[in-house]
Design a protein around this motif. Sequence first.
Motif, short mmCIF file in Angstrom:
data_model
loop_
_atom_site.label_atom_id
_atom_site.label_comp_id
_atom_site.label_asym_id
_atom_site.label_seq_id
_atom_site.Cartn_x
_atom_site.Cartn_y
_atom_site.Cartn_z
N GLN B 137 38.85 40.85 51.44
CA GLN B 137 40.17 40.74 52.06
C GLN B 137 40.21 39.56 53.03
O GLN B 137 41.19 38.81 53.08
CB GLN B 137 40.53 42.03 52.80
N GLN B 138 39.14 39.39 53.79
CA GLN B 138 39.11 38.30 54.77
C GLN B 138 39.23 36.94 54.08
O GLN B 138 39.85 36.03 54.61
CB GLN B 138 37.81 38.36 55.61
N LYS B 139 38.64 36.83 52.90
CA LYS B 139 38.70 35.55 52.17
C LYS B 139 40.14 35.26 51.76
O LYS B 139 40.61 34.13 51.84
CB LYS B 139 37.78 35.59 50.95
N LEU B 140 40.85 36.28 51.30
CA LEU B 140 42.24 36.06 50.90
C LEU B 140 43.15 35.86 52.12
O LEU B 140 44.14 35.15 52.05
CB LEU B 140 42.74 37.20 50.02
N ARG B 546 35.29 31.79 43.46
CA ARG B 546 35.85 32.94 42.76
C ARG B 546 36.38 34.03 43.68
O ARG B 546 37.41 34.64 43.43
CB ARG B 546 34.81 33.52 41.79
N ASP B 547 35.66 34.27 44.78
CA ASP B 547 36.11 35.35 45.67
C ASP B 547 37.31 34.95 46.50
O ASP B 547 37.91 35.79 47.18
CB ASP B 547 34.97 35.80 46.58
N TYR B 548 37.66 33.67 46.46
CA TYR B 548 38.83 33.22 47.21
C TYR B 548 40.09 33.26 46.34
O TYR B 548 41.14 32.78 46.72
CB TYR B 548 38.59 31.82 47.77
N ILE B 549 39.95 33.80 45.13
CA ILE B 549 41.06 33.95 44.20
C ILE B 549 41.25 35.45 43.99
O ILE B 549 40.28 36.16 43.73
CB ILE B 549 40.73 33.24 42.87
N ALA B 550 42.48 35.92 44.11
CA ALA B 550 42.70 37.37 44.06
C ALA B 550 42.26 37.95 42.72
O ALA B 550 41.56 38.96 42.67
CB ALA B 550 44.17 37.69 44.33
N PHE B 551 42.68 37.31 41.64
CA PHE B 551 42.36 37.84 40.31
C PHE B 551 41.78 36.71 39.45
O PHE B 551 42.48 36.13 38.63
CB PHE B 551 43.61 38.44 39.67
N PRO B 552 40.50 36.40 39.66
CA PRO B 552 39.90 35.26 38.95
C PRO B 552 39.56 35.61 37.50
O PRO B 552 39.54 36.78 37.12
CB PRO B 552 38.62 35.00 39.74
N LYS B 553 39.32 34.58 36.71
CA LYS B 553 38.86 34.79 35.34
C LYS B 553 37.35 34.54 35.26
O LYS B 553 36.80 33.86 36.12
CB LYS B 553 39.62 33.86 34.41
N ASN B 554 36.73 35.12 34.24
CA ASN B 554 35.29 34.91 34.11
C ASN B 554 34.98 33.61 33.36
O ASN B 554 35.89 32.83 33.07
CB ASN B 554 34.63 36.15 33.48
N ASN B 555 33.71 33.41 33.05
CA ASN B 555 33.31 32.14 32.43
C ASN B 555 33.85 31.94 31.02
O ASN B 555 33.80 30.84 30.49
CB ASN B 555 31.79 32.02 32.39
N ARG B 556 34.32 33.02 30.40
CA ARG B 556 34.94 32.87 29.09
C ARG B 556 36.47 32.76 29.25
O ARG B 556 37.20 32.86 28.26
CB ARG B 556 34.63 34.10 28.22
N GLY B 557 36.94 32.58 30.46
CA GLY B 557 38.38 32.49 30.67
C GLY B 557 39.08 33.82 30.53
O GLY B 557 40.29 33.88 30.32
N ARG B 558 38.35 34.91 30.63
CA ARG B 558 38.95 36.23 30.46
C ARG B 558 39.22 36.90 31.80
O ARG B 558 38.45 36.75 32.76
CB ARG B 558 38.02 37.15 29.66
N ASP B 559 40.30 37.65 31.86
CA ASP B 559 40.52 38.58 32.95
C ASP B 559 40.05 39.93 32.44
O ASP B 559 40.72 40.56 31.62
CB ASP B 559 42.02 38.61 33.31
N VAL B 560 38.88 40.35 32.90
CA VAL B 560 38.30 41.57 32.34
C VAL B 560 39.00 42.82 32.86
O VAL B 560 38.90 43.89 32.26
CB VAL B 560 36.78 41.68 32.59
N MET B 561 39.73 42.70 33.96
CA MET B 561 40.44 43.86 34.48
C MET B 561 41.61 44.25 33.57
O MET B 561 41.75 45.40 33.18
CB MET B 561 40.95 43.57 35.91
N ILE B 562 42.44 43.26 33.24
CA ILE B 562 43.59 43.58 32.37
C ILE B 562 43.24 43.36 30.91
O ILE B 562 44.06 43.62 30.03
CB ILE B 562 44.84 42.75 32.74
N ASP B 563 42.05 42.83 30.65
CA ASP B 563 41.61 42.53 29.28
C ASP B 563 42.54 41.52 28.60
O ASP B 563 43.16 41.80 27.56
CB ASP B 563 41.50 43.81 28.44
N ALA B 564 42.63 40.35 29.19
CA ALA B 564 43.40 39.24 28.61
C ALA B 564 42.46 38.05 28.44
O ALA B 564 41.51 37.92 29.21
CB ALA B 564 44.55 38.86 29.53
N PRO B 565 42.71 37.17 27.47
CA PRO B 565 43.78 37.22 26.47
C PRO B 565 43.55 38.33 25.44
O PRO B 565 42.50 38.96 25.43
CB PRO B 565 43.69 35.85 25.80
N ALA B 566 44.54 38.54 24.60
CA ALA B 566 44.48 39.60 23.60
C ALA B 566 45.26 39.14 22.36
O ALA B 566 46.08 38.22 22.45
CB ALA B 566 45.10 40.88 24.16
N PRO B 567 44.99 39.75 21.23
CA PRO B 567 45.74 39.37 20.03
C PRO B 567 47.23 39.71 20.19
O PRO B 567 47.59 40.63 20.91
CB PRO B 567 45.11 40.21 18.92
#
Lengths: 587, 587
Positions: B137-140, B546-567
């Motif tokens: 939280q402090q980072k954001l 990465r921790d200074y971004i609220a919802f970062p993507k991983n090294n494959r460019g994925r958001d693993v929380m919402i599971d994006a991208p998707a077909p």
Amino acid sequence: MYRTHTCGALRAENIGEKITLAGWIQRSRDLGGMTFIDLRDRYGVTQLAFNMEVNAALCEQARKLGREFVVQITGLVIERASKNKNIPTGEIEIQVEELIVLNSSKTPPFTIEDETDGGEELRAQFRYLDLRRNPVQQKLLLRNKVSIETRKYLDAQNFIDVETPYLIKSTPEGARDFVVPSRMNEGEFYALPQSPQTFKQLLMVSGFDRYYQIVKCFRDEDLRADRQPEFTQIDCEMAFVEQEDVLQTFEGLVKHLFSTIRGTEFEGNFPRMSYADAMKKYGSDKPDIRFGMEFVYLDEVAKGKGFQVFDSAETIIAINAEDCSEYTRKQLDALTDWVKRPQIGAKGLIYVKCNPDGSYKSSVDKFFNQEDLKAWADAAGANPGDLLLVLSGDLETTRKQMNELRLHMGNELGLRNPNVFKPLWVLDFPLLEWDEESGRWHAMHHPFTSPKPEDVHLIDSEPGKVRANAYDLAMNGVELGGGSIRIHDRQLQARMFDLLGFTKEEAQAQFGFLMNAFEYGAPPHGGLAFGLDRLVATMGGSESIRDYIAFPKNNRGRDVMIDAPAPLNKEQLDELSLKVELTKEEK
Amino acid sequence: MYRTHTCGALRAENIGEKITLAGWIQRSRDLGGMTFIDLRDRYGVTQLAFNMEVNAALCEQARKLGREFVVQITGLVIERASKNKNIPTGEIEIQVEELIVLNSSKTPPFTIEDETDGGEELRAQFRYLDLRRNPVQQKLLLRNKVSIETRKYLDAQNFIDVETPYLIKSTPEGARDFVVPSRMNEGEFYALPQSPQTFKQLLMVSGFDRYYQIVKCFRDEDLRADRQPEFTQIDCEMAFVEQEDVLQTFEGLVKHLFSTIRGTEFEGNFPRMSYADAMKKYGSDKPDIRFGMEFVYLDEVAKGKGFQVFDSAETIIAINAEDCSEYTRKQLDALTDWVKRPQIGAKGLIYVKCNPDGSYKSSVDKFFNQEDLKAWADAAGANPGDLLLVLSGDLETTRKQMNELRLHMGNELGLRNPNVFKPLWVLDFPLLEWDEESGRWHAMHHPFTSPKPEDVHLIDSEPGKVRANAYDLAMNGVELGGGSIRIHDRQLQARMFDLLGFTKEEAQAQFGFLMNAFEYGAPPHGGLAFGLDRLVATMGGSESIRDYIAFPKNNRGRDVMIDAPAPLNKEQLDELSLKVELTKEEK
């Protein structure tokens, strides 16, 4: 720096100073012995003086400068012989000693003046020149101010600006998403957000308490006039709040904006109206209450007199246009044509002139006598000199048409003063609306809106009667923003998806992350989003948002200046594992 | 509102007040007769007290509350028996009278504490819980502050926030674009901006004079560690300025940010260094100057002694690690292994221990006698007790490797204190760099960067020697931002595109709008963009964004929380006239 001052800075107290300015040639006047040039920049206009007797060569050089040339000049600030009280720099002029042409200019395709001779398309194509015109710059400066003051207010209220992602996941529910193919995840796509809705709710689950963002959103809709595929929202969310808290907070924001930017003060609380009342009185969920002309339902007094059109109608609605009984045949025909246009779609328009002498003249005199018509006038509170306009048909359509006619009459009669601002909270929206086409319930706001606790018991038996904890802020017939108290309970959210026709699996696949989050201590929360484009346009007294956007798109979603969108080359498509299959027509 | 105060608000002066709080259960301590609970929200922690003797039922209820439950309590502010001086609310506690559970919580998959037991992947999947942890939280919150203060500073300097479009046109030049298929313009695509470069230049042509925007940008690159497909820039542009004006303005911004947010003051102007010097002394265009260890070129003293590796090398570079002569065999082997890793790619590492007794011990004693080694040490300014580390090879590669080794040694020796900040302007970048692969010149910054006037005459004869009006701001080994004075002349811009291998037609098709704009009175202009993610991370003393971004993507460019991208489903693809053709591998 190419200048010591801007073109709006110099005053009488600078007389005697040697200064350097840079800017654009607005116009020049050659008076034989003297040449005067107006030099313009964003900050103002300063008059430059060139004297043949003092420096003939320089004066000759100045005479060759065309409109929109960019120049840098050095000279002495002197008192102006004939002062111009209309501009802040009007007491002085510059006796130019040195002139450098920084860039020349072709003759612009339209004049860079407050009133230009350029048509809409030409100005769109040369948007960078249209943006040079003062009225357009002022609109973007207003936008900048609104954005600054919004941040100031929200920051002071402990809201935190948190950026949410632009590359998210497509959800088939609701409006169409713009999608973005992922090269690294073959065959998969991101979607651009229609709003940061789920992310801001997650931030509440995370305990951020108060969030805001001024953020671009995207919607791939067939563009109506004044819709843009990308638009900007002031997006906000708060935890531990009830509807009243949200209304107070954002009423405060709107008051702050109008007060600091326009000097407009609103007295007391903004008026409030239920959705049901708004639809009944104005046929609109965003009524313009700058003027009256409320709907009057004539069903009781106008049915059963043998006029088939009325007798077979679900409803008969009148509005009273005050002091309009003298409307000519031609004016009334024009009104009738207006309501019969396909955009409105009425079958016809019935009028009753309440003549100054107390008699009535209507387009349905065959069916209704003076007494009948007096009953209508009484129902509508019409006085001698007024004009009743009447539409009939099914309830929903007639309300919609009468709303349009009412706004049209408001315009005709000058009742919609762009410098008068009338906010209105519209409350108690229905949670769901029935969609005939798909044969199922749709969320009126979105699937995350909570039902009113007192209506929850109706959710299984009469879902259409459940009211939502949802609210819109309307102003001058425009929806400035809207929001709701959200669901924060997994079971209720699951029930909502169920009602909306999601299978359990679909709900989990698309919104599982949110429902899971609700299981880890989700606080009660709610929020609101303003459409910034529309808010600024409304504050600017305009109905069109396009000029309040620096680089807008046209009705086909095209940027005609840069000529986008455009085809990709094959390598780009191959890298994305995509093939274009033209189906609609060959190009 | 669910509360009268936040959990960080109450002090000794509130004792005796009846208040309501809402928040999360951080922890509870059951002491038999008393139960104490820490209630947490974004603003702080307040201790709740439940007393068996006063209200046994309530106390029992409190004991059942799990971690991360959301509760609302009403009670009396009382003085705390054992005060906690570590927290601002430590003088008081709440004698709870009423307790409402607003939401329960499953046991979180990791502890919500400053030091958590959750692994990176788990925390990414439950990002909304990771965001609940105070350090995150402090980072954001820091990011929010940086953004607010940036706007404050720029606004005070007459910069205007203008939003530029997100749906623009793809340009094959440079990094890969993310593209967006247009449904309304079949077979055509928008691109997401890699930066608002051309638009901000057009705003200068429009006379906006000073523009800024905190804006998302997109780049479809193979992600290295700590790159994100979407990132945020503080994007700025100014008209009528020279390089010095831009440097002063943004040096002012950085000073303002550090002063207001961190209380860090910089004395005098930021140091400046030419690109050539930075490469020579540090092998990097963003040197970390928190510590010395500058490159020493040993070519003159180390060649011609029969050591084939050196004799055949284009260059020999040493750095002096002070007080490291006692490094053990094991430590030196580890360093050698480190530089031989594929990421660094050196063939080996040569060392010279400058022993405290004045003698030398090296890994190449076979080829160099004590006198030779003394000459090296003298060249490097090494004293007894120091350690020389030497790499050799071709100039470019060796500099790059030595840069990495220098930074590694800086880390090893604790010379890179995250609470020390050393800015450095790097100037005089080359305009062009030769790309072996494509066999043509590339723009080192971008094609809109202007050459230094004094180097323009080299543009045809020796393009590689032309220096640009370009500048970067480095800090602590990180590039915080960069920019340039732009070309504002159509001819020069056309020449540039020509040099970069564009045909006239390609240049016109892609950037015709900009070159046309230059013909209508384009002012001299230039600007700069900061990488906000990196700026905030640097201010936070962190190397990872990465921790200074609220919802970062991983090294494959994925958001693993919402599971994006998707077909996408077939209907969506059909509407876009697209077909996915999997080529890389079957899924």
